[in-house]
Design a protein around this motif. Structure first.
Motif, PDB file in Angstrom:
ATOM      1  N   ASP A  13       0.772  -1.139   0.007  1.00  0.00           N
ATOM      2  CA  ASP A  13      -0.074  -0.010  -0.016  1.00  0.00           C
ATOM      3  C   ASP A  13       0.852   1.139  -0.078  1.00  0.00           C
ATOM      4  OD1 ASP A  13       1.114  -0.146   2.468  1.00  0.00           O
ATOM      5  OD2 ASP A  13      -0.881   0.371   3.690  1.00  0.00           O
ATOM      6  N   ALA A  14       2.318   1.205  -0.259  1.00  0.00           N
ATOM      7  CA  ALA A  14       3.158   2.293  -0.041  1.00  0.00           C
ATOM      8  C   ALA A  14       3.161   2.931  -1.601  1.00  0.00           C
ATOM      9  CB  ALA A  14       4.493   1.919   0.424  1.00  0.00           C
ATOM     10  N   SER A 158       9.551  -2.314   9.260  1.00  0.00           N
ATOM     11  CA  SER A 158       8.295  -3.272   9.439  1.00  0.00           C
ATOM     12  C   SER A 158       7.136  -2.471   8.770  1.00  0.00           C
ATOM     13  CB  SER A 158       8.101  -3.720  10.796  1.00  0.00           C
ATOM     14  OG  SER A 158       7.058  -4.503  10.757  1.00  0.00           O
ATOM     15  N   ILE A 159       6.042  -2.296   9.647  1.00  0.00           N
ATOM     16  CA  ILE A 159       4.993  -1.691   9.218  1.00  0.00           C
ATOM     17  C   ILE A 159       4.965  -0.243   9.161  1.00  0.00           C
ATOM     18  CG2 ILE A 159       3.320  -3.445  10.013  1.00  0.00           C
ATOM     19  CD1 ILE A 159       2.787  -1.498  12.449  1.00  0.00           C
ATOM     20  N   ASN A 160       6.090   0.411   9.663  1.00  0.00           N
ATOM     21  CA  ASN A 160       6.441   1.946   9.688  1.00  0.00           C
ATOM     22  C   ASN A 160       7.224   2.033   8.384  1.00  0.00           C
ATOM     23  OD1 ASN A 160       5.187   2.490  12.121  1.00  0.00           O
ATOM     24  ND2 ASN A 160       6.644   1.481  13.074  1.00  0.00           N
ATOM     25  N   VAL A 189      13.411   3.987  15.033  1.00  0.00           N
ATOM     26  CA  VAL A 189      12.117   3.874  14.115  1.00  0.00           C
ATOM     27  C   VAL A 189      11.156   4.946  14.897  1.00  0.00           C
ATOM     28  CG1 VAL A 189      10.247   2.264  13.412  1.00  0.00           C
ATOM     29  CG2 VAL A 189      12.940   1.529  13.201  1.00  0.00           C
ATOM     30  N   ALA A 190      10.758   4.588  16.058  1.00  0.00           N
ATOM     31  CA  ALA A 190       9.621   5.312  16.442  1.00  0.00           C
ATOM     32  C   ALA A 190       9.862   6.925  16.502  1.00  0.00           C
ATOM     33  CB  ALA A 190       9.424   4.858  18.352  1.00  0.00           C
ATOM     34  N   ARG A 197       5.237  12.530  11.268  1.00  0.00           N
ATOM     35  CA  ARG A 197       4.108  13.082  11.261  1.00  0.00           C
ATOM     36  C   ARG A 197       3.836  14.694  11.824  1.00  0.00           C
ATOM     37  NH1 ARG A 197       2.355   8.352  15.394  1.00  0.00           N
ATOM     38  NH2 ARG A 197       1.915   6.647  13.663  1.00  0.00           N
ATOM     39  N   HIS A 198       5.089  15.288  12.239  1.00  0.00           N
ATOM     40  CA  HIS A 198       5.019  16.689  12.656  1.00  0.00           C
ATOM     41  C   HIS A 198       6.178  17.547  12.154  1.00  0.00           C
ATOM     42  CE1 HIS A 198       2.058  14.944  15.694  1.00  0.00           C
ATOM     43  NE2 HIS A 198       2.903  14.247  16.041  1.00  0.00           N
ATOM     44  N   ALA A 199       6.982  17.093  11.427  1.00  0.00           N
ATOM     45  CA  ALA A 199       8.068  17.704  11.014  1.00  0.00           C
ATOM     46  C   ALA A 199       7.501  19.183  10.231  1.00  0.00           C
ATOM     47  CB  ALA A 199       8.829  17.070   9.916  1.00  0.00           C
ATOM     48  N   ASP A 200       8.438  20.269  10.327  1.00  0.00           N
ATOM     49  CA  ASP A 200       8.058  21.401   9.570  1.00  0.00           C
ATOM     50  C   ASP A 200       9.275  22.229   9.690  1.00  0.00           C
ATOM     51  OD1 ASP A 200       7.956  22.698  12.076  1.00  0.00           O
ATOM     52  OD2 ASP A 200       5.980  22.776  12.354  1.00  0.00           O
TER      53      ASP A 200
END
Length: 221
Positions: A13-14, A158-160, A189-190, A197-200
């Motif tokens: 799905d990537a 993995s899923i990330n 990885v975390a 998700r939050h990078a700017d």
């Protein structure tokens, strides 16, 4: 000429598209900073290149890494290892089960027999990564992003994995200013996922400022 996309370990799905509007200012920011810094650091890069070449090996070392959208590229560094590093690693892991376990868990060794005396200084000071300004100019890397990983390391996400492949790897990143020597791969990885998700630009500037202190304290490797 189109580059080959590396998709062997990519989830089904990537799917990836052209850079979003949020990504474009990051690229402009990278170019502006590198164009200012490269003339300043070029003499130092040349000097380190000459010093490292004194052992008869190459001054630069380029290793394949997987970048944004799964595109492989050659990530450049000032060489910090012996010229026959791949053979040295293979022999060391075969003769030391504990080292083999450590490598399988983190793809790093705390006591790495491949690193040269000057290489220890380069890594501790992070000066070995200066040639990656060239990777940033080419658009293969960013100033700030996840640590560039090899093909073998993709499985660790993995899923990330989609989070990693959505970003350009960085010369520095949240992993470097968060105690990277003491982080497990799962923690790294975390951190990368959270950054995606939050990078700017504000966060990138904060990480660059923190990186300066990390370099001054010489907590690299």
């Amino acid at each position: 000429m189109n580059k080959t996309i590396y998709c062997e370990s990519t989830p089904s799905d990537a799917s990836f598209e052209t850079p979003s509007p949020k990504y474009r200012p990051k690229r402009l920011f990278d170019l502006a900073i590198v164009l200012v810094l490269l003339p300043v650091f070029s003499p130092l890069i040349a000097l380190l290149w000459l010093i490292v070449k004194m052992d008869g090996g190459p001054g630069f070392f380029g290793h394949e890494r997987i970048g944004r959208n799964g595109v492989p590229f050659r990530c450049w560094k000032i060489r910090s290892m012996v010229p026959n590093s791949e053979e040295r690693l293979k022999d060391h892991l075969a003769s030391d089960p504990e080292a083999a376990r450590e490598w399988s868990e983190s793809f790093k060794l705390r006591n790495d027999p491949r690193i040269t005396p000057i290489g220890k200084f380069l890594r501790k000071s992070s000066l070995d990564e200066l040639p990656q300004f060239w990777n940033v100019l080419l658009g293969e890397m960013s100033l700030v992003g996840p640590r560039p990983v090899s093909r073998d390391e993709l499985q660790m996400y993995s899923i990330n994995l989609k989070s990693y492949l959505s970003m350009s790897p960085g010369i520095t990143g949240p992993w470097q200013v968060s105690g990277r020597n003491s982080l497990s791969y799962k923690q790294r990885v975390a951190i990368d996922v959270e950054y995606s998700r939050h990078a700017d630009l504000k966060i990138d500037m904060q990480i660059l400022a923190k990186t300066a202190f990390v370099v001054i304290k010489r907590t690299g490797l």
